[in-house]
Design a protein around this motif. Structure first.
Motif, PDB file in Angstrom:
ATOM      1  N   GLU A 270      61.292  -2.855 -12.118  1.00 52.71           N
ATOM      2  CA  GLU A 270      61.311  -1.576 -12.811  1.00 52.71           C
ATOM      3  C   GLU A 270      62.751  -1.092 -12.980  1.00 52.71           C
ATOM      4  O   GLU A 270      63.609  -1.315 -12.112  1.00 52.71           O
ATOM      5  CB  GLU A 270      60.498  -0.531 -12.050  1.00 52.71           C
ATOM      6  N   LEU A 271      63.003  -0.422 -14.087  1.00 50.62           N
ATOM      7  CA  LEU A 271      64.309   0.150 -14.358  1.00 50.62           C
ATOM      8  C   LEU A 271      64.338   1.626 -13.961  1.00 50.62           C
ATOM      9  O   LEU A 271      63.287   2.255 -13.785  1.00 50.62           O
ATOM     10  CB  LEU A 271      64.648   0.009 -15.844  1.00 50.62           C
ATOM     11  N   ASN A 272      65.520   2.142 -13.847  1.00 49.76           N
ATOM     12  CA  ASN A 272      65.699   3.557 -13.490  1.00 49.76           C
ATOM     13  C   ASN A 272      65.587   4.396 -14.762  1.00 49.76           C
ATOM     14  O   ASN A 272      66.585   4.834 -15.337  1.00 49.76           O
ATOM     15  CB  ASN A 272      67.049   3.758 -12.805  1.00 49.76           C
ATOM     16  N   ILE A 273      64.340   4.568 -15.209  1.00 46.97           N
ATOM     17  CA  ILE A 273      64.049   5.343 -16.413  1.00 46.97           C
ATOM     18  C   ILE A 273      62.951   6.340 -16.075  1.00 46.97           C
ATOM     19  O   ILE A 273      61.979   5.992 -15.395  1.00 46.97           O
ATOM     20  CB  ILE A 273      63.587   4.435 -17.568  1.00 46.97           C
ATOM     21  N   GLY A 274      63.076   7.578 -16.529  1.00 41.63           N
ATOM     22  CA  GLY A 274      62.052   8.570 -16.228  1.00 41.63           C
ATOM     23  C   GLY A 274      62.127   9.767 -17.166  1.00 41.63           C
ATOM     24  O   GLY A 274      62.976   9.848 -18.062  1.00 41.63           O
ATOM     25  N   LEU A 275      61.208  10.702 -16.947  1.00 47.27           N
ATOM     26  CA  LEU A 275      61.140  11.934 -17.733  1.00 47.27           C
ATOM     27  C   LEU A 275      61.903  13.039 -17.017  1.00 47.27           C
ATOM     28  O   LEU A 275      61.894  13.114 -15.776  1.00 47.27           O
ATOM     29  CB  LEU A 275      59.688  12.353 -17.938  1.00 47.27           C
ATOM     30  N   SER A 276      62.531  13.902 -17.801  1.00 43.45           N
ATOM     31  CA  SER A 276      63.256  15.021 -17.202  1.00 43.45           C
ATOM     32  C   SER A 276      62.307  16.031 -16.571  1.00 43.45           C
ATOM     33  O   SER A 276      62.704  16.779 -15.685  1.00 43.45           O
ATOM     34  CB  SER A 276      64.121  15.713 -18.259  1.00 43.45           C
ATOM     35  N   THR A 277      61.061  16.067 -17.016  1.00 43.68           N
ATOM     36  CA  THR A 277      60.043  16.946 -16.447  1.00 43.68           C
ATOM     37  C   THR A 277      58.682  16.334 -16.690  1.00 43.68           C
ATOM     38  O   THR A 277      58.505  15.549 -17.628  1.00 43.68           O
ATOM     39  CB  THR A 277      60.112  18.359 -17.068  1.00 43.68           C
ATOM     40  N   ASN A 278      57.732  16.690 -15.846  1.00 40.93           N
ATOM     41  CA  ASN A 278      56.367  16.190 -15.998  1.00 40.93           C
ATOM     42  C   ASN A 278      55.454  17.195 -16.684  1.00 40.93           C
ATOM     43  O   ASN A 278      54.308  16.869 -17.004  1.00 40.93           O
ATOM     44  CB  ASN A 278      55.772  15.820 -14.640  1.00 40.93           C
ATOM     45  N   VAL A 279      55.946  18.416 -16.878  1.00 42.11           N
ATOM     46  CA  VAL A 279      55.135  19.474 -17.483  1.00 42.11           C
ATOM     47  C   VAL A 279      55.966  20.196 -18.532  1.00 42.11           C
ATOM     48  O   VAL A 279      57.116  20.580 -18.270  1.00 42.11           O
ATOM     49  CB  VAL A 279      54.627  20.481 -16.431  1.00 42.11           C
ATOM     50  N   VAL A 280      55.390  20.380 -19.707  1.00 44.16           N
ATOM     51  CA  VAL A 280      56.008  21.187 -20.752  1.00 44.16           C
ATOM     52  C   VAL A 280      55.074  22.357 -21.058  1.00 44.16           C
ATOM     53  O   VAL A 280      53.964  22.153 -21.555  1.00 44.16           O
ATOM     54  CB  VAL A 280      56.274  20.368 -22.029  1.00 44.16           C
ATOM     55  N   ALA A 281      55.506  23.561 -20.704  1.00 47.86           N
ATOM     56  CA  ALA A 281      54.729  24.770 -20.964  1.00 47.86           C
ATOM     57  C   ALA A 281      55.418  25.531 -22.093  1.00 47.86           C
ATOM     58  O   ALA A 281      56.511  26.081 -21.912  1.00 47.86           O
ATOM     59  CB  ALA A 281      54.621  25.619 -19.710  1.00 47.86           C
ATOM     60  N   VAL A 282      54.783  25.568 -23.235  1.00 44.87           N
ATOM     61  CA  VAL A 282      55.347  26.242 -24.404  1.00 44.87           C
ATOM     62  C   VAL A 282      55.014  27.727 -24.309  1.00 44.87           C
ATOM     63  O   VAL A 282      53.944  28.122 -23.839  1.00 44.87           O
ATOM     64  CB  VAL A 282      54.785  25.631 -25.705  1.00 44.87           C
ATOM     65  N   GLU A 283      55.942  28.545 -24.751  1.00 46.63           N
ATOM     66  CA  GLU A 283      55.730  29.990 -24.692  1.00 46.63           C
ATOM     67  C   GLU A 283      54.541  30.405 -25.562  1.00 46.63           C
ATOM     68  O   GLU A 283      54.152  29.706 -26.498  1.00 46.63           O
ATOM     69  CB  GLU A 283      56.997  30.712 -25.157  1.00 46.63           C
ATOM     70  N   THR A 284      53.977  31.558 -25.219  1.00 46.96           N
ATOM     71  CA  THR A 284      52.843  32.090 -25.975  1.00 46.96           C
ATOM     72  C   THR A 284      53.191  32.164 -27.462  1.00 46.96           C
ATOM     73  O   THR A 284      54.248  32.661 -27.849  1.00 46.96           O
ATOM     74  CB  THR A 284      52.463  33.474 -25.450  1.00 46.96           C
ATOM     75  N   THR A 285      52.268  31.666 -28.268  1.00 52.34           N
ATOM     76  CA  THR A 285      52.525  31.516 -29.702  1.00 52.34           C
ATOM     77  C   THR A 285      51.380  32.120 -30.503  1.00 52.34           C
ATOM     78  O   THR A 285      50.210  31.917 -30.176  1.00 52.34           O
ATOM     79  CB  THR A 285      52.687  30.028 -30.071  1.00 52.34           C
ATOM     80  N   PHE A 286      51.726  32.885 -31.530  1.00 49.27           N
ATOM     81  CA  PHE A 286      50.699  33.443 -32.409  1.00 49.27           C
ATOM     82  C   PHE A 286      50.026  32.322 -33.192  1.00 49.27           C
ATOM     83  O   PHE A 286      50.667  31.330 -33.581  1.00 49.27           O
ATOM     84  CB  PHE A 286      51.310  34.452 -33.385  1.00 49.27           C
ATOM     85  N   ILE A 420      56.958   3.110 -21.427  1.00 44.49           N
ATOM     86  CA  ILE A 420      58.374   2.760 -21.512  1.00 44.49           C
ATOM     87  C   ILE A 420      58.569   1.336 -21.016  1.00 44.49           C
ATOM     88  O   ILE A 420      58.069   0.970 -19.948  1.00 44.49           O
ATOM     89  CB  ILE A 420      59.249   3.715 -20.682  1.00 44.49           C
ATOM     90  N   SER A 421      59.277   0.541 -21.797  1.00 38.27           N
ATOM     91  CA  SER A 421      59.637  -0.782 -21.301  1.00 38.27           C
ATOM     92  C   SER A 421      60.588  -0.601 -20.120  1.00 38.27           C
ATOM     93  O   SER A 421      61.545   0.159 -20.173  1.00 38.27           O
ATOM     94  CB  SER A 421      60.318  -1.595 -22.409  1.00 38.27           C
ATOM     95  N   GLY A 422      60.264  -1.302 -19.052  1.00 39.13           N
ATOM     96  CA  GLY A 422      61.031  -1.130 -17.825  1.00 39.13           C
ATOM     97  C   GLY A 422      60.305  -0.319 -16.783  1.00 39.13           C
ATOM     98  O   GLY A 422      60.759  -0.239 -15.636  1.00 39.13           O
ATOM     99  N   ARG A 423      59.173   0.284 -17.150  1.00 38.80           N
ATOM    100  CA  ARG A 423      58.327   1.005 -16.196  1.00 38.80           C
ATOM    101  C   ARG A 423      56.929   0.431 -16.254  1.00 38.80           C
ATOM    102  O   ARG A 423      56.343   0.313 -17.334  1.00 38.80           O
ATOM    103  CB  ARG A 423      58.303   2.510 -16.506  1.00 38.80           C
ATOM    104  N   GLU A 424      56.398   0.073 -15.094  1.00 38.88           N
ATOM    105  CA  GLU A 424      55.090  -0.590 -15.055  1.00 38.88           C
ATOM    106  C   GLU A 424      53.973   0.338 -15.501  1.00 38.88           C
ATOM    107  O   GLU A 424      53.111  -0.049 -16.293  1.00 38.88           O
ATOM    108  CB  GLU A 424      54.819  -1.096 -13.639  1.00 38.88           C
ATOM    109  N   SER A 425      53.965   1.568 -15.017  1.00 35.83           N
ATOM    110  CA  SER A 425      52.907   2.520 -15.353  1.00 35.83           C
ATOM    111  C   SER A 425      53.391   3.498 -16.415  1.00 35.83           C
ATOM    112  O   SER A 425      54.591   3.801 -16.503  1.00 35.83           O
ATOM    113  CB  SER A 425      52.459   3.290 -14.106  1.00 35.83           C
ATOM    114  N   ARG A 426      52.453   4.001 -17.187  1.00 35.10           N
ATOM    115  CA  ARG A 426      52.779   5.013 -18.184  1.00 35.10           C
ATOM    116  C   ARG A 426      53.006   6.357 -17.492  1.00 35.10           C
ATOM    117  O   ARG A 426      52.259   6.729 -16.580  1.00 35.10           O
ATOM    118  CB  ARG A 426      51.656   5.119 -19.212  1.00 35.10           C
ATOM    119  N   LEU A 427      54.018   7.076 -17.949  1.00 42.99           N
ATOM    120  CA  LEU A 427      54.387   8.330 -17.296  1.00 42.99           C
ATOM    121  C   LEU A 427      53.680   9.497 -17.985  1.00 42.99           C
ATOM    122  O   LEU A 427      53.832   9.696 -19.193  1.00 42.99           O
ATOM    123  CB  LEU A 427      55.907   8.524 -17.381  1.00 42.99           C
ATOM    124  N   PRO A 428      52.890  10.289 -17.227  1.00 40.21           N
ATOM    125  CA  PRO A 428      52.156  11.402 -17.850  1.00 40.21           C
ATOM    126  C   PRO A 428      53.044  12.610 -18.104  1.00 40.21           C
ATOM    127  O   PRO A 428      53.915  12.945 -17.290  1.00 40.21           O
ATOM    128  CB  PRO A 428      51.076  11.718 -16.803  1.00 40.21           C
TER     129      PRO A 428
END
Length: 573
Positions: A270-286, A420-428
């Motif tokens: 595995e390579l040193n590749i990852g997501l900057s965050t695991n959760v994206v919460a978008v602000e309240t939207t009309f 991601i190529s370089g990561r065995e499992s898919r990152l949620p």
């Protein structure tokens, strides 16, 4: 010697019979078997004895006893085995076999060879020769090949004491390709293709057709081909593992004459590749509007990585969904064809019916193929990811934009999986957002009319205020509860622009006496809750009895109400 054939004299070459067999060896071992040092073999020629027939008891013959002990050969044959190699079809080659008499007396030897279209003795067949002690007697063997294949024969040397058989072998051109014994990929990123290029040289004197094969997760291209004599071909060996770990395999090269195996080794990491965050919460939207937020895929390795945002957490989940969709298509195809065959068609129309069936089948097959080729990328009606796939250079990052477009005033949640190529499992990546409808408020939520006279029209005004950023379509919800039928609202519907107001005229004509409190609702499209206006007050009667009688008589003459008393309201219509 036949005319038109060129004559060539070959030096003796010693081969062991094991070298004539086909092998499944390491490439270097195969080459050694084919090109071992002939000088070294020649130096051991004295230790190689030709096949010798039964010895005769010379004491029972009238001949003088030999100085060579019994059970030992009188003749030394060099070479003990004759091998023709590197020959060309229809070209004449010759080799010399030397006979050495080890006795002190001359020896009579009969030289013979069975009849063959390819091998002949230069001297007369079945001729007798006197071999003097210590002086080599040459015997020339002529070889005329018809094809570039293997041949075999034998030379027989007979004396009064022994019979010696000298094997003759002709080895045709061999398919010889230079492959390494081992190919090591070392560490390779998991779920990413790695390649090694081999330059395969044909060191033989003829064209070689080859077939290459290996086992997953290794691959090779081209799998088949032909290499001309002395030419070189480029072969690419690939490695693509879906899971981390050590892998071993072999690259098999089959030329039709033999098989060689190059050992393959690789380690998927595995390579040193990852997501900057695991959760994206978008602000309240009309609703009908959009909002976005960014995150990053960070590549801290020295390898370029490829990413895709997927709808399923695993490859197995994708395959199950594809099978489900294909099963949905197949019954539809079978049912459609059954309906088609049940139709009554004339013989003149039969051809077009068959054509339609074929087109239907081809259409379904095309749809199934489309499903099977679907990469199953992330797709959602509310959340959108850009870019959905791409590459990330070494030691860099890729900015990912998550857009939220709500259609209703609800809480939304979804999950996208980064493959991601370089990561065995898919990152949620969990996606969250809240949809907000139009924000409409009344300038006053409670309208107190105070004391109002019965049958006296009253008009008041309230305002609907749009505090949101989108248009607010509103509709008055009619109410007939209690005294609700006594109220009129205008306008009953409309659209309020962002930041705008709508004046609502409230008309009230009381026909009953008493205290009241009613709720009236204005629904706003896209908003989960209505705007509620509470109206309360008290309806009082006329100030004198004559006014009351006059009022009721007028109501009777108009047919709108009847005289009577209600325990709750007094006079009612």
């Amino acid at each position: 010697m036949a005319s038109g054939f060129r004559e060539k004299i070959l030096k003796p070459c010693l081969w062991s019979r094991e070298a004539l067999k086909s092998f499944s060896l390491l490439p270097s071992k195969s080459l050694w078997e084919k090109f071992f040092n002939t000088k070294k073999k020649a130096s051991t020629a004295e230790n190689i004895a030709p096949r010798t027939g039964p010895f005769l008891d010379m004491s029972k013959t009238g001949q003088k006893l030999s100085s060579v002990p019994p059970k030992q050969n009188l003749l030394q044959i060099s070479p003990p085995e004759v091998v023709f190699q590197g020959f060309v079809a229809h070209e004449v080659s010759e080799m010399v076999v030397s006979l050495v008499n080890k006795d002190k007396l001359p020896e009579v030897v009969r030289i013979s060879m069975e009849s063959s279209p390819y091998f002949q003795l230069v001297c007369s067949n079945n001729a007798y020769r006197v071999v003097t002690p210590g002086v080599p007697a040459p015997v020339r063997i002529r070889f005329t090949p018809g094809k570039g294949k293997d041949y075999s024969h034998k030379l027989i040397c007979t004396t009064a004491r022994e019979r010696i058989v000298v094997p003759i072998q002709a080895i045709g051109a061999r398919a010889i390709l230079e492959f390494p014994d081992q190919l090591d990929f070392s560490e390779c990123p998991v779920k990413q293709s790695s390649h090694k290029t081999l330059l395969v040289h044909n060191v033989s004197n003829r064209a070689v057709h080859y077939q290459l094969s290996t086992q997953s997760p290794f691959s090779v291209v081209p799998a088949t081909g032909t290499v001309g004599a002395g030419d070189t071909v480029q072969v690419t060996v690939g490695f693509h593992a879906l899971m981390t770990g050590d892998y071993s395999g072999s690259l098999c090269c089959n030329t039709g004459e033999e098989s060689t195996h190059t050992e393959l080794h690789a380690e998927a990491v595995e390579l040193n590749i990852g997501l900057s965050t695991n959760v994206v919460a978008v602000e309240t939207t009309f609703i009908t509007m959009s909002n976005h937020k960014t995150m990053f895929i960070e590549n801290r390795s020295n390898v370029t990585a490829h990413f895709q945002w997927k709808a399923f957490p695993t490859k197995e989940g994708e395959n199950r969904e594809k099978r489900r969709q294909c099963r949905f298509l197949r019954p539809w195809s079978e049912k459609s064809q059954e309906n088609l065959t049940e139709e009554e068609t004339s013989e003149s129309e039969m051809g077009s019916c068959e054509d339609h069936t074929a087109r239907l089948s081809n259409t379904v097959l095309a749809e199934i193929a489309k499903v099977q080729q679907d990469p199953m990328l992330f797709s959602d009606d509310i959340f959108f990811i850009e870019p959905v796939e791409g590459e990330i250079g070494p030691n860099s990052s890729a900015e990912i934009k998550v857009t939220f477009k709500p259609t209703e005033a609800l809480e939304y949640q979804s999950v996208a999986y980064c493959n991601i190529s370089g990561r065995e499992s898919r990152l949620p990546l969990r996606l969250r957002g809240h949809g907000k409808g139009p924000l409409v408020e009344l300038n006053c939520r409670i309208l107190n009319l105070g004391n109002v006279s019965v049958n006296t029209p009253h008009v008041r005004e309230v305002q609907l205020v749009n505090l949101g950023a989108i248009d607010a379509p509103f509709t008055y919800i009619s109410s007939n509860a209690n005294v609700g039928f006594c109220f009129k609202f205008a306008p009953k519907e409309g659209i309020i622009a962002p930041g705008g107001t709508q004046t609502i005229q409230v008309s009230f004509g009381a026909t009953v006496l008493g205290t009241f409190e009613e709720e009236f609702q204005f629904s706003v499209a896209g908003s989960p809750r209505p705007a509620i206006l509470t109206i309360k007050g008290s309806v009082t009667g006329p100030t004198s009895l004559s006014d009351t009688i006059k009022l009721n008589l007028e109501d009777i003459s108009s047919g709108e109400c009847s005289l009577g008393w209600d325990t709750a309201w007094g006079i009612c219509a």
